[in-house]
Enzyme design. Structure first.
Site, PDB file in Angstrom:
ATOM      1  N   TRP A  21       7.925   0.751   3.183  1.00  0.00           N
ATOM      2  CA  TRP A  21       7.641   1.742   2.034  1.00  0.00           C
ATOM      3  C   TRP A  21       8.957   1.847   1.294  1.00  0.00           C
ATOM      4  O   TRP A  21       9.139   1.906   0.071  1.00  0.00           O
ATOM      5  CB  TRP A  21       7.020   2.860   2.351  1.00  0.00           C
ATOM      6  CG  TRP A  21       6.675   3.963   1.259  1.00  0.00           C
ATOM      7  CD1 TRP A  21       7.146   3.718  -0.139  1.00  0.00           C
ATOM      8  CD2 TRP A  21       6.386   5.430   1.408  1.00  0.00           C
ATOM      9  NE1 TRP A  21       6.527   4.854  -0.604  1.00  0.00           N
ATOM     10  CE2 TRP A  21       6.015   5.635   0.141  1.00  0.00           C
ATOM     11  CE3 TRP A  21       5.886   6.013   2.537  1.00  0.00           C
ATOM     12  CZ2 TRP A  21       5.554   7.104   0.073  1.00  0.00           C
ATOM     13  CZ3 TRP A  21       5.259   7.196   2.564  1.00  0.00           C
ATOM     14  CH2 TRP A  21       5.095   7.814   1.194  1.00  0.00           C
ATOM     15  N   ASP A  52       4.566  -4.830   7.476  1.00  0.00           N
ATOM     16  CA  ASP A  52       3.524  -4.039   6.605  1.00  0.00           C
ATOM     17  C   ASP A  52       4.326  -3.798   5.258  1.00  0.00           C
ATOM     18  O   ASP A  52       5.391  -3.108   5.490  1.00  0.00           O
ATOM     19  CB  ASP A  52       2.962  -2.789   7.235  1.00  0.00           C
ATOM     20  CG  ASP A  52       2.221  -2.420   6.375  1.00  0.00           C
ATOM     21  OD1 ASP A  52       0.925  -2.526   6.239  1.00  0.00           O
ATOM     22  OD2 ASP A  52       2.612  -1.016   5.508  1.00  0.00           O
ATOM     23  N   TYR A  57       4.826  -0.289  -3.675  1.00  0.00           N
ATOM     24  CA  TYR A  57       6.160  -0.279  -3.144  1.00  0.00           C
ATOM     25  C   TYR A  57       7.280  -0.896  -3.978  1.00  0.00           C
ATOM     26  O   TYR A  57       7.414  -2.012  -3.872  1.00  0.00           O
ATOM     27  CB  TYR A  57       6.302  -0.679  -1.710  1.00  0.00           C
ATOM     28  CG  TYR A  57       5.454  -0.196  -0.548  1.00  0.00           C
ATOM     29  CD1 TYR A  57       4.719   0.942  -0.855  1.00  0.00           C
ATOM     30  CD2 TYR A  57       5.562  -0.797   0.695  1.00  0.00           C
ATOM     31  CE1 TYR A  57       3.890   1.515   0.154  1.00  0.00           C
ATOM     32  CE2 TYR A  57       4.427   0.122   1.738  1.00  0.00           C
ATOM     33  CZ  TYR A  57       3.898   1.056   1.460  1.00  0.00           C
ATOM     34  OH  TYR A  57       2.891   1.501   2.577  1.00  0.00           O
ATOM     35  N   HIS A 122      -5.805   0.452   0.209  1.00  0.00           N
ATOM     36  CA  HIS A 122      -4.767   1.290   0.280  1.00  0.00           C
ATOM     37  C   HIS A 122      -5.178   2.911   0.008  1.00  0.00           C
ATOM     38  O   HIS A 122      -5.022   3.202  -1.102  1.00  0.00           O
ATOM     39  CB  HIS A 122      -3.737   0.910  -0.432  1.00  0.00           C
ATOM     40  CG  HIS A 122      -2.253   1.625  -0.313  1.00  0.00           C
ATOM     41  ND1 HIS A 122      -1.136   1.001  -1.064  1.00  0.00           N
ATOM     42  CD2 HIS A 122      -1.807   2.471   0.644  1.00  0.00           C
ATOM     43  CE1 HIS A 122      -0.151   1.772  -0.451  1.00  0.00           C
ATOM     44  NE2 HIS A 122      -0.696   2.354   0.492  1.00  0.00           N
ATOM     45  N   SER A 153      -6.088   1.158   5.213  1.00  0.00           N
ATOM     46  CA  SER A 153      -5.251   2.431   5.387  1.00  0.00           C
ATOM     47  C   SER A 153      -6.036   3.597   5.108  1.00  0.00           C
ATOM     48  O   SER A 153      -6.698   3.676   3.914  1.00  0.00           O
ATOM     49  CB  SER A 153      -3.964   2.107   4.619  1.00  0.00           C
ATOM     50  OG  SER A 153      -3.062   3.058   5.017  1.00  0.00           O
TER      51      SER A 153
END
Length: 328
Positions: A21, A52, A57, A122, A153
């Site tokens: 991230w 990941d 991001y 996501h 997620s």
């Protein structure tokens, strides 16, 4: 490095892996391609084989950095990315097979990959979990060779439970840490039954469980730890695990007393997540290569004692359970 099975994917993945991230940027910092490269390379050098990322991001720069870094390790590194958060407003109605397909194809191009090892929805809105056509899309993408496995997620345990109604869901990525115990109580047994891999994110509660913050700590205005404490931009559970900052500091102080000062609290917090055999991998982020190495060393710590595990639960119940447990 130790490795664990990632559910029905049958991938053997590093038990401490890398979340990206904030790799090379994010959280209010300008993206630094060279820094991102050093961070990812430090992880690969240490035996990390699962990375990941997500298409949102740093507006795709994180994905591109991951793709570039693994170019020389294509058969030894598993890449997971995510799709869906580009939908604005981020509502159920925005999720369509056509839109999601376009995101997957854009990620393939961005990372210069032929196949994505693990594509994850996501943190979609809860109603998306009641739409079989969304999940069926990924069977078609798998047949086309564009993805190998599907994961989700999630924000809430209830969403994780709903996701496992779909046989093609191979993994669930979920927030789990010393400030968020509900997944182990409600979800882990089901995940084991369904052979679902568990990817733990936010294991340090956005740095709060690092033990390096205090009441005077300040964050960049564009850092979610500044602007999202009450969920102004996205689910507040992504920021400090939804724990009010000052209350979290009080809980951290008691955790320090449990674990002492010989080792950083962050290492104990990561080792705590690994005490649960249902966990496949933990994906702490890093803003510099040294953090990657520190995170990985946590797996070398001895197992936590029964007294320590019980102390974590007592502190959670004392400070957090009443507010945190019902929400996520």
């Amino acid at each position: 490095m130790k490795y664990r099975k990632l559910g029905k994917t049958n991938f053997d993945v590093s038990e401490i892996s890398l979340g990206t991230w904030q790799v090379g940027g994010g959280w209010g910092q300008d993206f630094d391609e060279r820094k991102a490269e050093r961070i990812i390379q430090a992880a690969l050098d240490a035996g990390v084989n699962f990375i990941d990322t997500a298409d949102v991001y740093d507006a795709g720069l994180s994905e591109a950095a991951v793709g570039k870094a693994i170019k020389h390790h294509p058969e030894n590194v598993f890449v997971a990315t995510k799709c869906g958060r580009q939908i604005q407003p981020h509502v159920n109605e925005g999720y369509t097979p056509t839109v999601l397909r376009s995101y997957v194809e854009a990620s393939l191009k961005n990372m210069q990959l032929d196949t994505i090892d693990l594509i994850q929805l996501h943190c979609p809105p809860t109603p998306v979990y009641d739409r079989p056509e969304i999940f069926e899309l990924f069977d078609r993408l798998k047949e086309e060779g564009k993805v190998r496995h599907l994961g989700v997620s999630v924000e809430k345990v209830a969403e994780a439970e709903k996701a496992l109604a779909y046989p093609n869901v191979a993994t669930v990525q979920i927030i789990f840490n010393m400030f968020r115990l509900k997944p182990s109580e409600r979800f882990f047994a089901l995940a084991k039954e369904k052979d679902c891999g568990i990817i733990v994110r936010v294991p340090l509660a956005s740095g709060l469980l690092s033990g390096g913050m205090d009441a005077s700590s300040r964050f960049h205005p564009a850092d979610h730890r500044t602007f999202n404490r009450e969920g102004q931009a996205f689910d507040k559970g992504e920021t400090f695990s939804g724990v009010p900052y000052e209350l979290g500091l009080r809980a951290v102080e008691e955790l320090r007393q449990v674990f002492g000062t010989n080792t950083k609290l962050a290492a104990h917090a990561l080792r705590w997540t690994l005490m649960f055999p249902e966990v496949s991998t933990v994906i702490p982020g890093a803003s510099r290569p040294e953090q990657v190495v520190e995170n990985i060393r946590a797996s070398e710590l001895p197992a936590l004692s029964t007294d320590q595990m019980e102390a974590v639960e007592r502190i959670y119940e004392k400070y957090l359970k009443a507010d945190i447990h019902p929400l996520w």
